[in-house]
Design a protein around this motif. Structure first.
Motif, mmCIF file in Angstrom:
data_model
loop_
_atom_site.group_PDB
_atom_site.id
_atom_site.type_symbol
_atom_site.label_atom_id
_atom_site.label_comp_id
_atom_site.label_asym_id
_atom_site.label_seq_id
_atom_site.Cartn_x
_atom_site.Cartn_y
_atom_site.Cartn_z
ATOM 1 N N GLN A 209 -6.554 2.514 -0.967
ATOM 2 C CA GLN A 209 -6.024 1.638 -2.358
ATOM 3 C C GLN A 209 -7.211 1.087 -2.499
ATOM 4 O OE1 GLN A 209 -3.770 3.516 -3.718
ATOM 5 N NE2 GLN A 209 -3.833 1.864 -5.648
ATOM 6 N N GLU A 210 -7.327 -0.198 -1.716
ATOM 7 C CA GLU A 210 -8.383 -0.799 -1.770
ATOM 8 C C GLU A 210 -9.485 -0.534 -2.305
ATOM 9 O OE1 GLU A 210 -6.250 -4.361 1.000
ATOM 10 O OE2 GLU A 210 -7.673 -3.392 1.569
ATOM 11 N N ARG A 213 -9.918 0.781 -5.473
ATOM 12 C CA ARG A 213 -10.031 -0.655 -7.251
ATOM 13 C C ARG A 213 -10.462 -0.845 -7.201
ATOM 14 N NH1 ARG A 213 -5.426 -2.237 -9.011
ATOM 15 N NH2 ARG A 213 -6.340 -4.617 -9.335
ATOM 16 N N ASP A 324 -7.900 -10.906 -5.304
ATOM 17 C CA ASP A 324 -6.593 -9.837 -5.131
ATOM 18 C C ASP A 324 -6.764 -9.123 -3.761
ATOM 19 O OD1 ASP A 324 -4.049 -8.659 -5.900
ATOM 20 O OD2 ASP A 324 -6.189 -7.099 -6.730
ATOM 21 N N ASN A 328 -4.432 -10.250 -0.526
ATOM 22 C CA ASN A 328 -3.380 -8.411 -0.754
ATOM 23 C C ASN A 328 -3.086 -8.291 1.170
ATOM 24 O OD1 ASN A 328 -2.118 -6.391 -1.804
ATOM 25 N ND2 ASN A 328 -3.800 -5.573 -0.752
ATOM 26 N N ASN A 332 -1.374 -8.509 4.054
ATOM 27 C CA ASN A 332 -0.934 -7.940 4.864
ATOM 28 C C ASN A 332 -0.797 -7.408 5.809
ATOM 29 O OD1 ASN A 332 1.113 -5.631 3.654
ATOM 30 N ND2 ASN A 332 -1.023 -4.730 2.162
ATOM 31 N N THR A 364 -1.657 -6.060 -9.946
ATOM 32 C CA THR A 364 -2.250 -6.584 -9.046
ATOM 33 C C THR A 364 -1.417 -5.898 -7.515
ATOM 34 O OG1 THR A 364 -1.489 -8.492 -8.060
ATOM 35 C CG2 THR A 364 -3.475 -8.751 -10.155
ATOM 36 N N ARG A 365 -2.388 -5.394 -6.779
ATOM 37 C CA ARG A 365 -2.136 -5.304 -5.694
ATOM 38 C C ARG A 365 -1.491 -6.543 -4.627
ATOM 39 N NH1 ARG A 365 -0.758 -0.302 -4.969
ATOM 40 N NH2 ARG A 365 -0.650 -0.702 -3.385
ATOM 41 N N SER A 366 -2.011 -8.028 -5.123
ATOM 42 C CA SER A 366 -1.289 -9.103 -3.569
ATOM 43 C C SER A 366 -0.053 -9.119 -4.766
ATOM 44 C CB SER A 366 -1.809 -9.476 -4.483
ATOM 45 O OG SER A 366 -3.620 -10.306 -4.088
ATOM 46 N N TYR A 368 3.108 -7.088 -5.230
ATOM 47 C CA TYR A 368 3.281 -5.825 -4.597
ATOM 48 C C TYR A 368 3.834 -6.608 -2.699
ATOM 49 C CZ TYR A 368 3.154 -3.278 -8.580
ATOM 50 O OH TYR A 368 2.934 -2.689 -9.181
ATOM 51 N N THR A 369 2.397 -6.842 -2.779
ATOM 52 C CA THR A 369 2.578 -7.619 -1.030
ATOM 53 C C THR A 369 3.273 -8.680 -0.883
ATOM 54 O OG1 THR A 369 0.292 -6.731 -0.474
ATOM 55 C CG2 THR A 369 1.013 -8.412 0.592
#
Length: 498
Positions: A209-210, A213, A324, A328, A332, A364-366, A368-369
């Motif tokens: 996923q990273e 992005r 981000d 993230n 994690n 942003t992914r961050s 959700y984390t």
């Protein structure tokens, strides 16, 4: 002798009462009344001042003038509301409201010290209406239940954050600061040292996923994602047997080989095009983010975190996407490694400009984390502190999980409304006080403090480098430098006889 400031009037509730006064109490001031053999503590939340002889029905200013010449301030009064906080020992709310005419007294320093006394905690400041009473925040509740520091620009967020960091260093805490604007890289703390951590990720540790992005591959680009995934899988296999010096370049080579095979087959132009696109995007990724993805030998960024240090991860040189990914990825790993006890001590993560990463509007992914840690972090000793000058831009799921708040001056009605929506523990009366706070003053509430409190934040005794620019001084110095240059040039021309 304890000062009587007024008496209750009208109907009262168990949590709210009205009072009338001839003295001049202040908003935020603590009071008490004796009821049912208990001393009950309250805080003044609103005040109104008036004169019985001068009401809003008067239309002639001369009448007001004559009344004031005769009565002066004889008919002046102050009325207001008091929020009941509970009895002085356990802060239990009475089950029955107090009767009208109950005497309201000003809480003295001795009584307030009993209420706010805490043996171990973060000394954040003093009560706004009584500088003799220190306010300490419970560290366990602050870290495990998370913290939000919210304010408009220039209200004192950086000072507040620095005071908290310094106090946590005093007890040997581990703090990780995601520094968006390089404010803390050269900060001098009085109770501990900083450790600067270069924001870097081993490219082999990037999730799919990273990678998507960073390369800009969309979810609907099925063929591109397939070739990216296959090249990553092969690169990981090659890494296991050695000989991979540049992970991203190895992925590019793998896709290029696949493209060469496809070029020799019929009806594969779309797949060839997809491979070419992946190669170009991986190459752009390698060039653009070389500084953070520059080594297959790079250790996990979390390995560099140290106890009893302010661990600073500087993000000012990165764009929002790279920031981000770094935040993230790091959050994690901190959470996962705390779950397995690979990190043996709790970690308190401070995210500056949190509205950029835990954004209400942007995906942003961050975000959700951060929301995940806000829900689960308490069980594993991972705390969050979200610092923002734009509360209304913060993700509501993340903000609502901040069970502790330090709110400095906030003028924007939309920010005030959003804070009220996301926090059940702040009343509308307190929200209305936010615009009137001065720099360094704050409303503090949540599980880290016994009762909601208006306080004056301590001044950070260390040195914060990232302060406001002295614009006038810079202009004047630049002007002087230009004048010196012109004078020097004039002398050189004279010496040449031109």
């Amino acid at each position: 002798m304890t000062e009587t400031i007024g008496y209750t009037i009208g109907e009262s509730k168990i949590t709210k009462l009205n009072f009338i006064s001839k003295s001049k109490p202040e908003v935020g001031e603590y009071v008490y009344f004796e009821y049912e053999n208990d001393i009950i503590i309250g805080m003044i939340e609103t005040l109104y001042r008036g004169n019985q002889s001068i009401d809003e029905l008067i239309r002639n200013p001369e009448i007001v003038k004559r009344i004031m010449e005769i009565e002066q301030d004889m008919d002046q009064y102050i009325r207001g509301t008091i929020t009941v906080l509970g009895d002085k020992d356990k802060l239990r709310i009475p089950r029955i409201p107090c009767p009208a005419g109950t005497e309201i007294k000003k809480a003295d320093t001795k009584l307030l010290n009993e209420v706010f006394k805490r043996d171990n905690g973060v000394e954040i400041g003093t009560i706004l209406t009584n500088p003799e009473v220190k306010v300490n925040l419970d560290i366990n509740s602050m870290v495990s239940r998370h913290l939000g520091i919210l304010a408009m620009t220039g209200a004192g967020k950086s000072n507040t954050t620095a005071v908290i960091i310094d106090e946590l260093l005093k007890v040997g805490g581990c703090i990780v600061i995601f520094d968006m604007h390089s404010e803390y890289g050269r900060t001098k703390f009085t109770n501990g040292n900083i450790k600067t951590i270069i924001p870097r990720i081993n490219p082999k540790d990037l999730t799919m996923q990273e990678l998507k992005r960073l390369t800009g591959i969309k979810d609907n680009a099925v063929n591109q994602e397939r070739y990216l995934r296959e090249s990553h899988k092969k690169a990981m296999e090659q890494l296991q047997i050695g000989g991979v010096d540049d992970f991203i370049q190895t992925m590019i080579n793998n896709v290029d080989k696949e493209r060469s095979k496809l070029e020799n087959e019929k009806n594969t132009s779309k797949n060839v095009e997809a491979c070419t696109s992946v190669i170009n995007k991986l190459d752009d990724l390698r060039k653009k983010y070389e500084r953070i993805l520059n080594s297959t030998d790079a250790a996990d960024i979390v390995n560099e975190i140290e106890l009893n240090k302010a661990n600073i991860i500087g993000l000012s040189s990165l764009d929002e996407l790279a920031s981000d990914i770094i935040v993230n990825h790091t959050l994690n790993h901190i959470l996962n490694r705390r779950k397995t006890n690979d990190i043996e001590f709790p970690v308190f993560c401070i995210i500056e400009e949190a509205h950029m990463l835990a954004s209400r509007e942007r995906d942003t992914r961050s975000k959700y984390t951060i929301a995940k840690i806000a829900r689960e972090g308490r069980k594993f000793g991972v705390g969050l502190c979200l610092v923002s000058q734009s509360p209304k831009s913060l993700d509501d799921h993340a903000l609502s999980q901040m069970n502790n708040l330090i709110i400095l001056r906030t003028v924007s009605p939309s920010d005030q409304k959003y804070i009220a929506q996301c926090s059940e523990s702040i009343s509308q009366d307190l929200i209305e006080q936010l615009p009137s706070l001065n720099i360094g003053e704050a409303i503090v509430l949540g599980q880290m403090i016994k009762v909601p409190t208006m306080i004056k934040i301590n001044k950070f005794e260390g040195k914060i480098v990232g302060t406001d620019l002295d614009i006038i001084n810079i202009w004047q110095n630049h002007k002087k430098e230009e004048e010196i240059k012109l004078e020097q040039q004039a002398r050189e021309i004279d010496d040449l006889g031109i």
